[in-house]
Motif scaffolding. Structure first.
Motif, mmCIF file in Angstrom:
data_model
loop_
_atom_site.group_PDB
_atom_site.id
_atom_site.type_symbol
_atom_site.label_atom_id
_atom_site.label_comp_id
_atom_site.label_asym_id
_atom_site.label_seq_id
_atom_site.Cartn_x
_atom_site.Cartn_y
_atom_site.Cartn_z
ATOM 1 N N PRO A 17 15.617 -3.699 -32.297
ATOM 2 C CA PRO A 17 16.378 -2.842 -32.455
ATOM 3 C C PRO A 17 15.929 -1.044 -32.975
ATOM 4 O O PRO A 17 16.715 -0.516 -32.587
ATOM 5 C CB PRO A 17 17.113 -3.361 -33.887
ATOM 6 N N HIS A 18 14.714 -1.087 -33.155
ATOM 7 C CA HIS A 18 14.073 0.010 -33.379
ATOM 8 C C HIS A 18 13.918 0.746 -32.072
ATOM 9 O O HIS A 18 12.821 0.639 -31.328
ATOM 10 C CB HIS A 18 13.024 0.151 -34.282
ATOM 11 N N ILE A 19 14.736 1.723 -31.481
ATOM 12 C CA ILE A 19 14.497 2.332 -29.968
ATOM 13 C C ILE A 19 13.639 3.576 -30.266
ATOM 14 O O ILE A 19 13.714 4.162 -31.212
ATOM 15 C CB ILE A 19 15.980 2.953 -29.874
ATOM 16 N N ASP A 68 8.744 2.147 -40.428
ATOM 17 C CA ASP A 68 9.479 1.013 -39.863
ATOM 18 C C ASP A 68 9.461 0.591 -38.356
ATOM 19 O O ASP A 68 9.244 -0.268 -38.092
ATOM 20 C CB ASP A 68 10.968 0.988 -40.370
ATOM 21 N N ALA A 74 15.235 10.270 -22.840
ATOM 22 C CA ALA A 74 16.634 9.703 -22.590
ATOM 23 C C ALA A 74 16.753 8.410 -22.999
ATOM 24 O O ALA A 74 17.818 7.781 -23.279
ATOM 25 C CB ALA A 74 16.724 9.601 -21.067
ATOM 26 N N ALA A 93 9.906 7.260 -43.294
ATOM 27 C CA ALA A 93 9.787 5.985 -43.627
ATOM 28 C C ALA A 93 10.403 5.296 -42.490
ATOM 29 O O ALA A 93 9.751 4.080 -42.196
ATOM 30 C CB ALA A 93 10.859 5.569 -44.760
ATOM 31 N N GLU A 94 11.397 5.945 -41.792
ATOM 32 C CA GLU A 94 12.018 5.248 -40.777
ATOM 33 C C GLU A 94 10.943 4.962 -39.649
ATOM 34 O O GLU A 94 10.917 4.300 -38.927
ATOM 35 C CB GLU A 94 12.865 6.289 -40.035
ATOM 36 N N ARG A 99 27.604 22.667 -33.685
ATOM 37 C CA ARG A 99 26.477 22.050 -33.001
ATOM 38 C C ARG A 99 26.620 22.180 -31.483
ATOM 39 O O ARG A 99 26.597 21.215 -30.676
ATOM 40 C CB ARG A 99 26.530 20.708 -33.232
ATOM 41 N N PRO A 111 20.478 17.195 -34.032
ATOM 42 C CA PRO A 111 19.497 17.751 -34.995
ATOM 43 C C PRO A 111 18.079 17.188 -34.530
ATOM 44 O O PRO A 111 17.800 16.122 -34.025
ATOM 45 C CB PRO A 111 19.933 16.783 -36.022
ATOM 46 N N GLY A 135 12.838 10.078 -39.820
ATOM 47 C CA GLY A 135 12.180 10.195 -41.434
ATOM 48 C C GLY A 135 11.006 9.535 -41.329
ATOM 49 O O GLY A 135 10.747 8.895 -40.505
ATOM 50 N N PRO A 176 25.623 26.803 -34.435
ATOM 51 C CA PRO A 176 25.016 25.760 -35.071
ATOM 52 C C PRO A 176 26.298 24.895 -36.114
ATOM 53 O O PRO A 176 25.986 23.766 -36.071
ATOM 54 C CB PRO A 176 23.963 26.313 -36.119
ATOM 55 N N ALA A 177 27.110 25.640 -36.677
ATOM 56 C CA ALA A 177 27.920 24.873 -37.341
ATOM 57 C C ALA A 177 28.710 23.723 -36.681
ATOM 58 O O ALA A 177 29.211 22.874 -37.124
ATOM 59 C CB ALA A 177 28.989 25.991 -37.877
ATOM 60 N N GLN A 206 12.956 14.598 -38.134
ATOM 61 C CA GLN A 206 12.404 15.254 -39.106
ATOM 62 C C GLN A 206 10.745 15.180 -38.758
ATOM 63 O O GLN A 206 9.863 16.282 -38.972
ATOM 64 C CB GLN A 206 12.375 14.522 -40.485
#
Lengths: 455, 455
Positions: free
Chosen positions: B243-245, B289, B153, B285-286, B104, B214, B283, B101-102, B217
């Motif tokens: 822009p929000h994929i 949006d 994808a 909030a993300e 990835r 990662p 996240g 994991p360090a 969330q």
């Protein structure tokens, strides 16, 4: 020496205005940022794919070496005409053929500057992630040939991750088309990425379909200073082990900081011996979350201060000041871009310090720590033969250390002529033989950028 | 027919327990999800890289065709032993060699299931983005061989974007190592991505270093219904232009919705003729949006409803119910996975409707609309020769339409044997000739998965 009718046939292809034969003119095409000098016998400027094909076919017929060249900003000597012959410059193929925001792509010729791609994309809310520090004056053809990257690769990836397809002319003088216009596509072999990073040894790229990424809504910065390099390296590992990927994570060692202090007194805390410049991007709330998580990861006993930067653009001023300062103090420094797995950075940085002391060669280390990609600069005076010898012996051990730590000899500069002697340490004999056979398929007469990339 | 001593030599390599020669045992390795059947004469299960090498060298010596196979879940016939000979199954190479994991990354053998990689990664807060619908029972070796993808994808990219390096055995029986352990690395040609998606025609992958991402969330979902396909297609274009994929953007046409209605009455609004299943991650909030921006992009005159889904996992229940239903009603349906640039989806979907009417062939279309990747299913009864002919003529025109719109014939399923007859329409003769020469370099005797991928 060029064959008798080569120049006249070349002129018939590109025209008199797109041809240099005067050694004075040719000299500007003898070097790149590796500072080695090998003048070509002629320089041709192709204006389109057909001319590239015709020039390469002519070079095959006349057995003339041809070295493709973008803007010559590479540091590994990849675009130097080491065997003489012809430089084929792509710098006059400067058309952006298509800007297609609906499909998030730009189609461009190789001579378009990275900066020009960014400007064309920005108008539609996009950017193209590869961002070498030469972005204002390097061409995308060169970016593709070297698989260039830059500070934002830690979040966004490198050139190979941002190209959909290519038009190219092989070393055999055949026009090929690779990839497709869409992000998914699995018909045939992936020649796109085979050509990307091949440093102009397989084919000359004449058109590229670049994948665009939406610009982040905003950007935040954190500057962290450490009392010693070990604690700084541990913080890098901790930052990269948590899920909020920074959009940049740059490192400067104490020698780099001292250089900056000499020119810009008062800019840096006096007790800082290692510095991180960290950027986070995204929506406002996302950046707040990331900044908090990153700041937490920065904490350790060696931390002096970790502060939000009011002006994220200003974050880069320190970093950008560094390369010219290095050139000033050591114009012929040995400049490498080794990579190790992030968790091995503490060992790498400690080892670099030990080697510097062992060989009495000053070094300055900085770079893209989030990818484990460190620019190691050995400050040697080439007029001092003993220092040169020590520098080379030191470099030799640096490469051994990198490979021992599971790393790679070059993260973004490429092999070119500068690192080819070391390639055999990283790539085993069977894999190398296969690569050479692939070279043979693309360039059976070995006329395309001969001598580069392989030992 | 296999040479006299082939089986005994094979047994000496893999052992009696890792060899099938009884036709009854071999039959299970005669087909994949393309439903074509070509029994092999033997099946060997390799347990490590050395055995793979020894088996391939033996096949070279004896001129026996060898077809590498993961879990046989492919739909293009890529793992079918069409020329008989040996199936080399990698399903018993099931070790996860390293979870790091360090840095990835995960290093795994090819027989590890996609799902097992996800479970190993999840414990450390990561995932591996390729997510074919067969993820619970397909192996990563097959994912790599086909450059598999799936619904996520659209945001995270495909297999080629998530692999750092490989160990593999070429068709010539040589062990090679490609790539490196870090995200940056430009030493030598990119053989990693040349092998990814080559459908087992160049080399057999025996170990892969997978790049981890990662885990988001949290995840949010939106379901949107449209009065007709044209307005739905326009919404797809609008979503992908902002822009929000989305982390997934899946589409179902009216025939798909009708199928689901038949099995699950009341699940879908009666007047919906096209549906989008949209996922956003990040996240909290993300996501808020993104959801707002995506919902705005969904708006047009044909929108019936666009609502947040309380249970994002439930979003996929509708979609996952579909494939088995299709198999039930048309077990020999023609199943394609064409791709067009997103902005051309309205034309594609309109054209598919016209072709369905012209050839009187029912079709059901759904898929990964955010990538322009549509699964076209022509529902034909193979026992009806006239319908078969019409189905094939229709498919022919579908491919022409896709290429006219700047698309590609396969987004994730691959060419295998099912699509090879059409490859020459997409890839020009010179590029194809080059690909065949590369095949020749890796597999000079043409023993590795012969006949696949090329026309």
């Amino acid at each position: 020496m060029l064959p008798a009718d080569f120049i006249s046939r070349l002129q018939a292809i590109v025209g008199r205005d797109n041809l240099f034969t005067d050694p004075v003119d040719c000299y500007a095409y003898a070097y790149d940022n590796s500072r080695k000098i090998f003048p070509p016998e002629a320089v041709a400027f192709a204006l389109n794919t057909q001319q590239v094909r015709d020039v390469i076919q002519l070079c095959n017929q006349c057995a003339v070496p041809v070295t493709p060249r973008g803007r010559g900003t590479g540091t590994a000597g990849g675009s130097i005409p080491e065997c003489g012959g012809l430089v084929l410059s792509l710098e006059r193929m400067r058309n952006i053929i298509l800007v297609d925001p609906a499909n998030r792509l730009i189609v461009a010729e190789p001579g378009v500057l990275n900066q020009e791609i960014q400007e064309a994309a920005k108008q539609h809310g996009f950017f193209w992630p590869p961002d070498p520090s030469s972005s204002a004056y390097c061409s995308i053809g060169g970016n593709l040939a070297t698989c260039a990257a830059g500070p934002h690769a830690v979040k966004y990836g490198v050139t190979r991750d941002h190209v959909l397809g290519l038009k190219a002319v092989t070393g055999n003088g055949e026009i090929i088309k690779t990839g497709c216009a869409t992000t998914k596509g699995v018909v045939g072999y992936d020649l796109t990425r085979l050509i990307i990073g091949s440093e102009g040894t397989l084919a000359v790229i004449t058109e590229a379909t670049l994948k665009l990424t939406p610009l982040p809504q905003s950007v935040g910065g954190i500057t962290a200073h450490y009392a010693d390099i070990t604690h700084c390296a541990r913080a890098i590992t901790a930052i990269m082990a948590q899920p909020h990927i920074p959009s940049a994570l740059e490192f400067l060692d104490s020698a780099a900081l001292d250089l900056i202090r000499g020119r810009h007194p008062g800019l840096l805390p006096e007790n800082s011996r290692a510095m991180l410049m960290i950027e986070a991007d995204g929506g406002t709330a996302e950046i707040a979350d990331s900044a908090e998580a990153i700041r937490r990861a920065c904490q350790n006993d060696g931390l002096i201060t970790a502060e939000a930067t009011a002006d994220p653009a200003g974050l880069w001023a320190v970093r950008k000041a560094l390369s010219p300062l290095l050139r000033d103090i050591a114009p012929k420094k040995i400049n490498e871009d080794i990579v190790v797995p992030v968790s091995r950075l503490p060992e790498l940085l400690q080892g670099l310090g030990e080697l510097s002391r062992k060989y009495r060669v000053a070094n300055v280390n900085f770079g893209h720590a989030g990818n484990g990609n460190i620019h190691v600069n050995l400050l040697i005076n080439p007029d001092d033969p003993d220092e040169m010898r020590r520098g080379e012996a030191c470099l030799d051990e640096v490469f051994d250390l990198v490979l021992k730590l599971g790393g790679t000899l070059s993260g973004e500069h490429g092999v070119g002529r500068e690192k080819r002697a070391y390639v055999g340490r990283e790539i085993d004999a069977q894999t190398m033989a296969l690569m050479k056979q692939i070279k043979q398929v693309f360039d059976p007469n070995g006329i395309l950028n001969p001598g580069k990339l392989f030992p």
